[in-house]
Design a protein around this motif. Structure first.
Motif, PDB file in Angstrom:
ATOM      1  N   SER A   1       0.830  -1.210   0.000  1.00 29.57           N
ATOM      2  CA  SER A   1       0.000   0.000   0.000  1.00 29.57           C
ATOM      3  C   SER A   1       0.862   1.256   0.000  1.00 29.57           C
ATOM      4  O   SER A   1       0.545   2.244  -0.671  1.00 29.57           O
ATOM      5  N   ILE A   2       1.966   1.241   0.767  1.00 32.01           N
ATOM      6  CA  ILE A   2       2.871   2.386   0.774  1.00 32.01           C
ATOM      7  C   ILE A   2       3.511   2.574  -0.595  1.00 32.01           C
ATOM      8  O   ILE A   2       3.637   3.694  -1.103  1.00 32.01           O
ATOM      9  N   MET A   3       3.935   1.464  -1.219  1.00 35.69           N
ATOM     10  CA  MET A   3       4.610   1.522  -2.519  1.00 35.69           C
ATOM     11  C   MET A   3       3.710   2.063  -3.614  1.00 35.69           C
ATOM     12  O   MET A   3       4.190   2.572  -4.633  1.00 35.69           O
ATOM     13  N   THR A   4       2.393   1.955  -3.437  1.00 36.47           N
ATOM     14  CA  THR A   4       1.474   2.506  -4.430  1.00 36.47           C
ATOM     15  C   THR A   4       0.890   3.851  -4.000  1.00 36.47           C
ATOM     16  O   THR A   4       0.607   4.701  -4.841  1.00 36.47           O
ATOM     17  N   ALA A   5       0.731   4.047  -2.682  1.00 43.94           N
ATOM     18  CA  ALA A   5       0.121   5.291  -2.207  1.00 43.94           C
ATOM     19  C   ALA A   5       1.039   6.489  -2.397  1.00 43.94           C
ATOM     20  O   ALA A   5       0.594   7.562  -2.828  1.00 43.94           O
ATOM     21  N   ILE A   6       2.323   6.339  -2.065  1.00 41.45           N
ATOM     22  CA  ILE A   6       3.245   7.480  -2.154  1.00 41.45           C
ATOM     23  C   ILE A   6       3.399   7.977  -3.587  1.00 41.45           C
ATOM     24  O   ILE A   6       3.253   9.185  -3.850  1.00 41.45           O
ATOM     25  N   PRO A   7       3.682   7.104  -4.584  1.00 39.18           N
ATOM     26  CA  PRO A   7       3.755   7.606  -5.966  1.00 39.18           C
ATOM     27  C   PRO A   7       2.437   8.221  -6.441  1.00 39.18           C
ATOM     28  O   PRO A   7       2.448   9.241  -7.142  1.00 39.18           O
ATOM     29  N   THR A   8       1.313   7.609  -6.059  1.00 38.35           N
ATOM     30  CA  THR A   8       0.013   8.159  -6.460  1.00 38.35           C
ATOM     31  C   THR A   8      -0.163   9.578  -5.929  1.00 38.35           C
ATOM     32  O   THR A   8      -0.542  10.495  -6.677  1.00 38.35           O
ATOM     33  N   PHE A   9       0.135   9.762  -4.656  1.00 38.29           N
ATOM     34  CA  PHE A   9      -0.055  11.073  -4.039  1.00 38.29           C
ATOM     35  C   PHE A   9       0.895  12.109  -4.643  1.00 38.29           C
ATOM     36  O   PHE A   9       0.487  13.237  -4.948  1.00 38.29           O
ATOM     37  N   LEU A  10       2.173  11.740  -4.821  1.00 40.55           N
ATOM     38  CA  LEU A  10       3.158  12.689  -5.358  1.00 40.55           C
ATOM     39  C   LEU A  10       2.817  13.098  -6.784  1.00 40.55           C
ATOM     40  O   LEU A  10       2.887  14.284  -7.139  1.00 40.55           O
ATOM     41  N   ILE A  11       2.451  12.136  -7.610  1.00 37.51           N
ATOM     42  CA  ILE A  11       2.083  12.449  -8.997  1.00 37.51           C
ATOM     43  C   ILE A  11       0.846  13.338  -9.031  1.00 37.51           C
ATOM     44  O   ILE A  11       0.792  14.341  -9.758  1.00 37.51           O
ATOM     45  N   ALA A  12      -0.150  12.977  -8.240  1.00 37.76           N
ATOM     46  CA  ALA A  12      -1.377  13.773  -8.206  1.00 37.76           C
ATOM     47  C   ALA A  12      -1.105  15.186  -7.699  1.00 37.76           C
ATOM     48  O   ALA A  12      -1.665  16.167  -8.221  1.00 37.76           O
ATOM     49  N   PHE A  13      -0.241  15.299  -6.705  1.00 39.37           N
ATOM     50  CA  PHE A  13       0.088  16.606  -6.134  1.00 39.37           C
ATOM     51  C   PHE A  13       0.812  17.489  -7.154  1.00 39.37           C
ATOM     52  O   PHE A  13       0.462  18.662  -7.339  1.00 39.37           O
ATOM     53  N   VAL A  14       1.803  16.921  -7.835  1.00 39.04           N
ATOM     54  CA  VAL A  14       2.584  17.696  -8.817  1.00 39.04           C
ATOM     55  C   VAL A  14       1.700  18.121  -9.985  1.00 39.04           C
ATOM     56  O   VAL A  14       1.727  19.284 -10.420  1.00 39.04           O
ATOM     57  N   VAL A  15       0.917  17.172 -10.511  1.00 37.68           N
ATOM     58  CA  VAL A  15       0.031  17.511 -11.637  1.00 37.68           C
ATOM     59  C   VAL A  15      -0.977  18.577 -11.212  1.00 37.68           C
ATOM     60  O   VAL A  15      -1.283  19.503 -11.987  1.00 37.68           O
ATOM     61  N   SER A  16      -1.479  18.492 -10.005  1.00 33.75           N
ATOM     62  CA  SER A  16      -2.431  19.495  -9.514  1.00 33.75           C
ATOM     63  C   SER A  16      -1.789  20.870  -9.438  1.00 33.75           C
ATOM     64  O   SER A  16      -2.393  21.877  -9.829  1.00 33.75           O
ATOM     65  N   LEU A  17      -0.553  20.951  -8.958  1.00 30.03           N
ATOM     66  CA  LEU A  17       0.134  22.235  -8.882  1.00 30.03           C
ATOM     67  C   LEU A  17       0.394  22.815 -10.266  1.00 30.03           C
ATOM     68  O   LEU A  17       0.271  24.021 -10.483  1.00 30.03           O
ATOM     69  N   LEU A  18       0.775  21.945 -11.212  1.00 33.76           N
ATOM     70  CA  LEU A  18       1.076  22.421 -12.562  1.00 33.76           C
ATOM     71  C   LEU A  18      -0.176  22.861 -13.317  1.00 33.76           C
ATOM     72  O   LEU A  18      -0.085  23.615 -14.285  1.00 33.76           O
ATOM     73  N   SER A  19      -1.336  22.375 -12.883  1.00 30.46           N
ATOM     74  CA  SER A  19      -2.580  22.699 -13.591  1.00 30.46           C
ATOM     75  C   SER A  19      -3.571  23.426 -12.695  1.00 30.46           C
ATOM     76  O   SER A  19      -4.775  23.386 -12.937  1.00 30.46           O
ATOM     77  N   CYS A  20      -3.053  24.123 -11.669  1.00 33.27           N
ATOM     78  CA  CYS A  20      -3.964  24.726 -10.680  1.00 33.27           C
ATOM     79  C   CYS A  20      -4.561  26.046 -11.143  1.00 33.27           C
ATOM     80  O   CYS A  20      -5.502  26.538 -10.520  1.00 33.27           O
ATOM     81  N   ARG A  21      -4.027  26.637 -12.205  1.00 31.19           N
ATOM     82  CA  ARG A  21      -4.623  27.879 -12.692  1.00 31.19           C
ATOM     83  C   ARG A  21      -6.035  27.605 -13.193  1.00 31.19           C
ATOM     84  O   ARG A  21      -6.289  26.693 -13.949  1.00 31.19           O
ATOM     85  N   GLY A  22      -6.956  28.388 -12.734  1.00 33.92           N
ATOM     86  CA  GLY A  22      -8.352  28.191 -13.104  1.00 33.92           C
ATOM     87  C   GLY A  22      -9.090  27.222 -12.209  1.00 33.92           C
ATOM     88  O   GLY A  22     -10.235  26.872 -12.488  1.00 33.92           O
ATOM     89  N   ASN A  23      -8.421  26.769 -11.143  1.00 37.05           N
ATOM     90  CA  ASN A  23      -9.103  25.891 -10.183  1.00 37.05           C
ATOM     91  C   ASN A  23     -10.359  26.563  -9.633  1.00 37.05           C
ATOM     92  O   ASN A  23     -10.345  27.758  -9.342  1.00 37.05           O
ATOM     93  N   LYS A  24     -11.410  25.790  -9.498  1.00 36.31           N
ATOM     94  CA  LYS A  24     -12.594  26.292  -8.809  1.00 36.31           C
ATOM     95  C   LYS A  24     -12.318  26.278  -7.304  1.00 36.31           C
ATOM     96  O   LYS A  24     -11.605  25.415  -6.804  1.00 36.31           O
TER      97      LYS A  24
END
Length: 612
Positions: free
Chosen positions: A524-547
């Motif tokens: 679970s750790i081996m899948t949770a950490i990459p999932t969270f980091l990828i989601a976090f980075v993509v969210s920051l890169l695409s946060c302009r226009g966030n509701k």
């Protein structure tokens, strides 16, 4: 190995009585306790439950029959090191009760996957719904079949009769009695019978051996007294770190962000009760699992010098507990039936949970999407029909598992561990990160799920192995003894304790393949950490226009931490992305909360002070 039926008439009477009482609880709640005619009553008991019964129900819904048989087998093979999971359960309980539970409860939702659409979008919602249904269907067939097979081999109890009995009783009381029947059946039947079963095994075993001191002495001679293993090798499954840290993350996902278990704490009468139920539930899990560990140690001391596995009396270690029950209690009418009922009880609690939760997800995430204005009474009737269908589907999957064998068992159990991590990480992105958005959540979830499936499939070719401890037949009667001492290797799956053994080998995995032999508790750790980091980075890169994000969709912990930051940091980090749910963007779902305004410079935040 086939065994003739060793159960007496009295044993069958006890077993049938246990099943009838479970069914009677369903009848009571269908006829005398509200009749379960509304969806709120059927799914959430009108949010009227107190903390204690919910906590017990939460615990036993996780302690499946495979755990009931597998954890003593684990202790029998490898010693008591698994007991430290208690610390992981407590850590996970604290985190889930403070961070996750208040968000779901205060939103007044029925299916926790509604949160995904409200926070992100409908795509993320249905990806998580699909993962939930897939993993539940695969695992539930195994949870019915595995124990039925072990009982069939050792006691002669009909394999298919066991599957049908568990399936029909679960389907009956879950369908007519709703979540109330499930919770109270767990409390009055499943929990009490399981606890009594473990206590009987431990007490009688200690008496037979000659006392607690003799149990420990034999365990010491068998090299089974290691309580803490602080080695950092990630392939050692029972080391302290994977058992505590990996187990905590695994359980936070499996019981904290899974509809099967979350639906229980959503039935509580207020958020304080819900948080208490979560913490107590995780604690009860640890206590039950530690009783199982002690039971395994007692059984080892009883068979010290004459191992039934080595002598060929059983073929797998998951048969050791039922074999011991028949061996020790077989001459006492009714006791074998009581202990077989304890195994059945673990299956009943888990299967009834799944039947109810799958019906909830189907109703809230499918039926209401197709017919949003369906009258509540008709909606409840459709869901009850779905519950019946789910029960028969689980029985069918159990029959498929009986035909397909161990591959289905390994894949079914492993998928839970492989997919728990990405789902947990996606929920945490929404709950903890105000700037998390749908693009980030979708990308992270898909990548994490693919990573989990890759590790799962590769793990089938490079299974995790941990050297077991020696067994001996030196004290067996000459006709039974093999006169050799074997060292076994336990084969671990990704969501349950080991239940199979093979001869040890000195050949370890080579090159990068060691990654596939990492303890399943780390999966679970081996899948949770990459999932969270990828989601976090993509969210920051695409946060302009966030509701803007409704503040009620964030954890109270986030709001508390926010208040500790300087005003300049508050605005820079995330406050511009948060609103109070009143008079803002109509496309963002507004949740009514009791609010209080706190000003920091020019920025206002509104939060529910009762949740902090």
């Amino acid at each position: 190995m086939a065994t003739e039926n060793v159960l007496s008439v009295v044993d069958y009477i006890v077993l049938v009585f246990f099943l009838l009482v479970s069914a009677a609880i369903g009848i009571y709640h269908a006829t005398c306790s509200g009749r379960q005619s509304t969806s709120s009553e059927y799914f959430l008991a009108d949010r009227s439950m107190s903390a204690f019964p919910v906590s017990v129900s939460l615990a036993v819904s996780v302690i499946s029959a495979i755990t009931f048989l597998g954890t003593p087998a684990l202790s029998y093979v490898s010693g008591p090191a698994y007991w430290v999971n208690m610390f992981g359960r407590i850590l996970s309980g604290i985190f889930t009760s403070l961070v996750i539970c208040p968000v779901f409860y205060n939103l007044k939702i029925t299916s926790i996957y509604e949160y995904m659409e409200t926070r992100f979008n409908v795509t993320v919602r249905y990806i998580t719904v699909f993962i939930h249904i897939l993993s539940t269907l695969l695992v539930l067939g195994v949870i019915v079949y595995g124990p039925a097979l072990a009982l069939n081999v050792v006691t002669g109890l009909s394999l298919y009769g066991s599957i049908v009995a568990v399936g029909l009783v679960c389907t009956f009381y879950s369908t007519i009695g709703g979540i109330k029947a499930v919770v109270w059946s767990d409390l009055f039947q499943q929990s009490s019978v399981m606890v009594i079963g473990f206590i009987l095994i431990i007490v009688v075993g200690c008496v037979q051996v000659g006392g607690v001191a003799e149990v420990w002495s034999r365990a010491e001679q068998g090299m089974r007294t290691t309580l803490f293993d602080f080695r950092v090798d990630p392939t050692i499954t029972l080391a302290f770190w994977p058992t505590v840290i990996g187990g905590a993350v695994l359980m936070a996902g499996y019981a904290g962000t899974n509809q099967n278990q979350a639906q229980r704490y959503l039935t509580c009468k207020d958020v304080r009760s819900a948080k208490l139920a979560v913490f107590l539930g995780f604690t009860w899990m640890g206590i039950l699992e530690n009783l199982a560990v002690v039971a395994g140690l007692v059984i080892f001391s009883f068979y010290y010098g004459c191992d039934p596995l080595t002598s060929g009396k059983i073929s797998k270690t998951d048969q050791i507990l039922p074999y011991y029950v028949v061996d020790v209690f077989g001459e006492v009418p009714g006791l074998t039936g009581l202990l077989v009922s304890a195994v059945f009880s673990a299956s009943l609690s888990t299967v009834s949970t799944a039947i109810n939760s799958i019906a909830t997800v189907f109703g809230e995430d499918v039926v209401k999407k197709i017919w949003p204005h369906l009258p509540d009474r008709k909606f409840t009737m459709i869901v009850k029909i779905a519950s019946v269908f789910n029960g028969f589907l689980f029985m069918a999957l159990a029959f498929v598992a009986s035909v397909s064998g161990s591959l289905v068992i390994k894949v079914g159990q492993s998928i839970v561990g492989a997919l728990n991590g990405p789902v947990l990480a996606t929920f945490l992105l929404g709950i903890l990160v105000p700037r998390g958005n749908a693009k980030g959540a979708t990308t992270g979830l898909i990548v994490g799920a693919l990573l989990g499936m890759w590790l799962l499939i590769a793990g089938l070719f490079y299974p995790s192995q941990s050297f077991g401890l020696p067994f001996s037949t030196d004290l067996c009667p000459s006709s039974d003894s093999i006169n050799v001492t074997h060292v076994y290797t336990t084969m671990y799956t990704s969501s349950e304790p080991p239940i199979t053994t093979t001869l040890a080998s000195d050949d370890g995995p080579a090159d990068v393949t060691w990654l596939y032999s990492v303890s399943f508790l780390y999966l679970s750790i081996m899948t949770a950490i990459p999932t969270f980091l990828i989601a976090f980075v993509v969210s920051l890169l695409s946060c302009r226009g966030n509701k803007p994000v409704d503040v009620s969709l964030l954890s109270p912990v986030v709001l508390s931490l926010y208040r500790c930051l300087p005003p300049s940091c508050q605005e820079v980090i995330f406050l511009e992305d948060v609103y109070s749910g009143k008079g803002q963007d109509d496309e963002v779902k507004s949740i009514d909360v009791k609010a209080k305004e706190e000003k920091s410079g020019e920025v206002n935040i509104v939060y529910d002070s009762t949740n902090l």
